[in-house]
Design an enzyme around this catalytic site. Structure first.
Site, short mmCIF file in Angstrom:
data_model
loop_
_atom_site.label_atom_id
_atom_site.label_comp_id
_atom_site.label_asym_id
_atom_site.label_seq_id
_atom_site.Cartn_x
_atom_site.Cartn_y
_atom_site.Cartn_z
N GLU A 287 96.71 45.22 42.38
CA GLU A 287 97.42 46.19 41.50
C GLU A 287 98.29 47.20 41.95
O GLU A 287 99.23 47.65 41.57
CB GLU A 287 96.64 46.26 40.22
CG GLU A 287 97.35 46.62 38.87
CD GLU A 287 96.81 46.62 37.81
OE1 GLU A 287 97.16 45.85 36.70
OE2 GLU A 287 95.84 47.33 37.79
N HIS A 313 79.64 28.47 53.34
CA HIS A 313 79.88 27.14 53.28
C HIS A 313 80.84 26.90 52.00
O HIS A 313 80.55 25.87 51.37
CB HIS A 313 78.48 26.55 52.54
CG HIS A 313 77.31 27.02 53.50
ND1 HIS A 313 76.74 26.02 54.68
CD2 HIS A 313 76.32 28.11 53.80
CE1 HIS A 313 75.72 26.51 55.30
NE2 HIS A 313 75.47 27.97 54.94
N LYS A 427 103.53 42.09 28.98
CA LYS A 427 103.10 42.75 27.88
C LYS A 427 104.04 43.03 26.93
O LYS A 427 103.84 42.67 25.55
CB LYS A 427 102.55 44.25 28.51
CG LYS A 427 101.46 44.51 29.20
CD LYS A 427 101.16 45.98 29.35
CE LYS A 427 99.91 45.97 30.03
NZ LYS A 427 99.48 47.68 30.34
#
Length: 458
Positions: A287, A313, A427
């Site tokens: 961010e 793995h 937003k």
């Protein structure tokens, strides 16, 4: 012993940082540090000064002392940095499986629950099993306008009222000292409120009451956390790149991205207690640095969390032989709080016999070294942060190291590491769809977007 950064495997040839480029790095770093120091001097960036902020520490310790023994559960209502920092601290600095331990095993400190999303299934399930009369809700939002957190607040407040419980005894706000919706609500409801300094943004706020209050409530040594952070900040006061660990980390990552096209920054602690620390780093880096410069150029490397030895793995095959577009930062821990010996048995089975006499701590340490060496052998640059143990002091050091390094890299990219304009449009669209006043322009833009086309749906 203090934190140590070994970047020998970043300087490998071929595949690593060119010696000539590193020779020029000192001046580039000096320019970046000068820019960051200017922001600090101008009063716009204050996270480096948090370790010495006695007022904030007093707020936290006094509230935690008053709350001692009153609650079985502390529940954070928050998202982003408001949640990731406290989660990282709980996982790193409390015994494994903290929330599942008995009251006695937790020394009567409360469980720490974190509601960092608005999925109704998770929220309803937690609220239904809590004993509200023994629960404290920490509502964390600097602006008081975070839709997710404010929705959670309204739901919890309604539950408290329905249960005839006083919100002032079951809530605490962590917010801006003067601005935003939560501060007047605190006065109105008589809810205690602790401060997020105006010059500290959310993802840099873990050393404010955003992180330190939940930490103190569950018995973490907050003073040691801040001491470690302060000591690391002191080491980063120098303009000498070779002696500034955050400067070295920043320059290596920036050069790897801009000159070697290593656009993915893997963070891989070999320690289960640091599992959630990696997620905290991902938000900090992503961010802060994924931005557009003023000329429209997009910059920023992509952080990726991994865990050793588990992801040997799962992801290391990609790191080893996939696109050569990554750096890997390991975290190695010298001393662990406990160790388990591997018993001697089935010595006639070659796959088992050689393990006898070793320990799990030894095994995980050797696997880290082996993975780092294997990557270097294949021309894949990596570095290792060495700490003596996972304790509050060393976690504080690492948090400050990575925060300062992030700020330096912002200067090197020529962007503002302390804003997040890329999330604002989403937003605004959400506000428009929810009917928030003042979102008319966003609603108009939303309505102009192309609609779903059945031709492109399967």
């Amino acid at each position: 012993m203090t934190l140590r950064l070994d970047y020998s495997n970043m300087m490998i040839s071929p595949g690593g940082i060119d010696q000539k480029a590193w020779g020029l790095a000192g001046k580039q770093f000096a320019d970046a540090k000068r820019g960051f120091d200017s922001l600090r001097a101008g009063g716009t960036v204050g996270f480096v000064d948090l370790p010495g902020n006695k007022k904030l520490l007093d707020q936290v310790t006094q509230f935690a002392a008053q709350a001692r023994g009153k609650y079985d559960d502390v529940v954070i209502l928050g998202i982003g940095g408001s949640a990731l920092g406290p989660i990282a601290l709980r996982t790193a600095l409390r015994p494994s499986g903290w929330n599942m331990l008995s009251d006695t095993s937790r020394d009567r400190y409360p469980r720490l629950q974190v509601l960092d999303n608005v999925d109704p299934e998770t929220i309803a399930a937690l609220l239904d099993r809590l004993q509200l009369a023994r629960t404290l809700f920490v509502v964390t939002s600097k602006s008081g306008g975070t839709a997710e957190t404010m929705s959670q607040f309204l739901i919890v407040y309604d539950r408290l009222v329905s249960a005839k419980l006083d919100a002032a005894k079951h809530m605490v706000f962590v917010t801006d000292p003067k601005q935003g919706a939560l501060r007047p609500l605190a006065d109105r409801l008589k809810v205690p409120a602790l401060d997020i300094p105006p010059d500290v943004g959310g993802r840099f706020s873990v050393l404010t009451p955003v992180g330190t209050l939940p930490a103190a409530l569950i018995g973490i040594d907050v003073q040691s956390l801040l001491t470690g952070a302060g000591e690391l900040a002191k080491r980063c006061e120098t303009d000498n790149l070779a002696a500034n660990p955050a400067g070295v980390y920043a320059m290596l990552q920036w050069l790897a991205d801009t000159q070697l096209k290593k656009s993915i920054a893997v963070f891989m602690p070999y320690s289960d207690p640091l599992r959630d620390f990696a997620a905290w780093f991902v938000q900090l880096w992503a961010e802060s640095l994924g931005k557009k410069r003023t000329d429209g150029t997009s910059v920023g490397s992509t952080p990726l969390a991994a865990l050793g030895a588990t992801d040997q793995h799962a992801q290391v095959q990609l790191f080893m032989e996939g696109p050569a577009d990554k750096t890997v930062t390991f975290v190695a821990v010298k001393e662990r709080s406990t160790d388990v010996k591997i018993p001697a048995a089935f010595s006639d089975v070659k796959e088992l016999g050689y393990l006898a006499g070793h320990s799990l701590g030894e095994l995980i340490d050797i696997e880290q070294r082996a993975t780092a060496g294997a990557l270097a052998r294949r021309g894949r640059p990596n570095m290792t942060i060495h700490i003596d143990r996972v304790d509050a002091k060393h976690v504080g050091e690492m948090m400050m190291l990575l925060e300062i390094a992030t700020a330096y890299v912002g200067q090197l990219y020529g962007i503002d590491a302390f804003n997040q304009p890329g999330v604002e449009l989403g937003k605004q669209f959400a506000y428009a769809l929810l009917g928030r006043p003042g979102a008319d322009a966003a609603k108009k833009e939303w309505d102009s977007l192309p609609k779903s086309d059945p031709r492109w749906t399967v």
